[in-house]
Design an enzyme around this catalytic site. Structure first.
Site, PDB file in Angstrom:
ATOM      1  N   HIS A   1      51.115  45.133  48.915  1.00  0.00           N
ATOM      2  CA  HIS A   1      51.312  43.798  48.352  1.00  0.00           C
ATOM      3  C   HIS A   1      49.952  43.261  47.917  1.00  0.00           C
ATOM      4  O   HIS A   1      48.921  43.956  47.977  1.00  0.00           O
ATOM      5  CB  HIS A   1      51.999  42.874  49.358  1.00  0.00           C
TER       6      HIS A   1
ATOM      7  N   LEU B   1      51.139  37.171  53.628  1.00  0.00           N
ATOM      8  CA  LEU B   1      51.752  38.338  53.009  1.00  0.00           C
ATOM      9  C   LEU B   1      51.767  39.503  53.994  1.00  0.00           C
ATOM     10  O   LEU B   1      50.799  39.752  54.706  1.00  0.00           O
ATOM     11  CB  LEU B   1      50.995  38.730  51.746  1.00  0.00           C
TER      12      LEU B   1
ATOM     13  N   HIS C   1      46.824  43.742  50.165  1.00  0.00           N
ATOM     14  CA  HIS C   1      46.181  45.054  50.110  1.00  0.00           C
ATOM     15  C   HIS C   1      45.300  45.181  48.868  1.00  0.00           C
ATOM     16  O   HIS C   1      44.187  45.715  48.931  1.00  0.00           O
ATOM     17  CB  HIS C   1      47.224  46.165  50.078  1.00  0.00           C
TER      18      HIS C   1
END
Length: 283
Positions: free
Chosen positions: A30, A186, A33
């Site tokens: 996501h 996230l 990263h």
């Protein structure tokens, strides 16, 4: 971008370079990263992302078998960010024989919080990270950097201590937690949430922020008032249908119980439906 699947190919690919920067991941990438990849790029002369779902850090009842494997989509995202090398080994490549040698982190840091609710988790993390370091940095001749997200606050602290105690010539770099517009951290596991759960999920972050404000307001009475503040935060979240593991305030330096004046971090983990979420804030 080059994709390699074996240790031999990874080392051959990295041999011409001096200073790799490594972003270890379990895939299903996501925006958080990808921000780590952007952080990594200026730190070395080749940027490596590893994608490996590590069985050693999953308990038998956890989601190892169902954890999303999205290698092609992950590689597309990494290529768009300018990642140079993806190391995506098979389980047999990483563990060609039973991994009986393991890195055992100290109980005072690894058996609390996440380690209490997920016994053996940090042993699995440290073992695979140590092995990934050997894979990615064995040919390096210059500075080596590994980038980890701050959302996994305790994990990052464990890895930093491991690097220090083993005198590894690696600099650990922290990447900021990336959040959705409503404040939800996230996570690869957010995809497990239903539509209604996704709307509710931000309540963990809100509860931690509220607990942090209450801890700061307690001032000199923090040690005395903190158990009640934590219990109330847990109860309030449970009343919304969550199953909290912990909502707690710790001192940043070692995650032990804080005293007045200590720099603080607020950490929490709770299950919403079948999905376990974690988050933290420094306050």
């Amino acid at each position: 971008m080059k994709i390699v699947h074996t240790l031999e190919d990874l080392r051959a690919t990295l041999r011409p370079f001096n200073s790799p920067s490594l972003v270890p991941t379990m895939g299903n990438l996501h925006a958080g990263h990808l921000d780590l990849v952007r952080t990594a790029k200026p730190l070395g002369d080749v940027t490596v992302a590893s994608i490996f779902v590590n069985r050693l850090q999953f308990a038998p009842h956890e989601d190892f078998d169902t954890y999303p494997r999205t290698l092609q989509a992950d590689c597309d995202k990494l290529a768009a960010e300018g990642c140079d090398v993806v190391f995506a080994p098979s389980e047999k490549e990483m563990y060609p024989e039973p991994q009986n040698f393991k890195v055992q982190p100290p109980a005072d840091l690894a058996d609390i919080l996440e380690g209490h609710f997920r016994p053996g988790f940090f042993t699995g993390v440290c073992t695979v990270v140590m092995k990934l370091f050997q894979c990615a940095f064995s040919e390096a001749k210059g500075p080596r950097h590994a980038i980890f997200g701050q959302k996994d606050y305790q994990q990052q602290m464990v890895i930093r201590r491991m690097v220090r105690q083993f005198a590894l010539p690696i600099t650990i770099v922290s990447g900021d937690t990336q959040r959705a517009p409503d404040g939800l951290a996230l996570s690869s596991r957010n995809g497990y949430l239903s539509e209604s759960e996704r709307a509710e999920a931000v309540q963990l972050s809100l509860a931690l922020r509220s607990l942090g404000r209450d801890a700061l307001a307690a001032a000199d009475g923090l040690a005395r008032r903190l158990p009640a503040l934590e219990a109330r935060a847990m109860a309030d979240l449970a009343a919304r249908g969550w199953q909290p593991d912990y909502l707690t305030v710790r001192r940043r330096v070692d995650l032990q119980a804080p005293q007045a004046g200590d720099p603080l971090v607020v950490l929490g983990a709770a299950r919403l439906g079948t999905t376990r979420l974690i988050d933290n804030f420094e306050v």
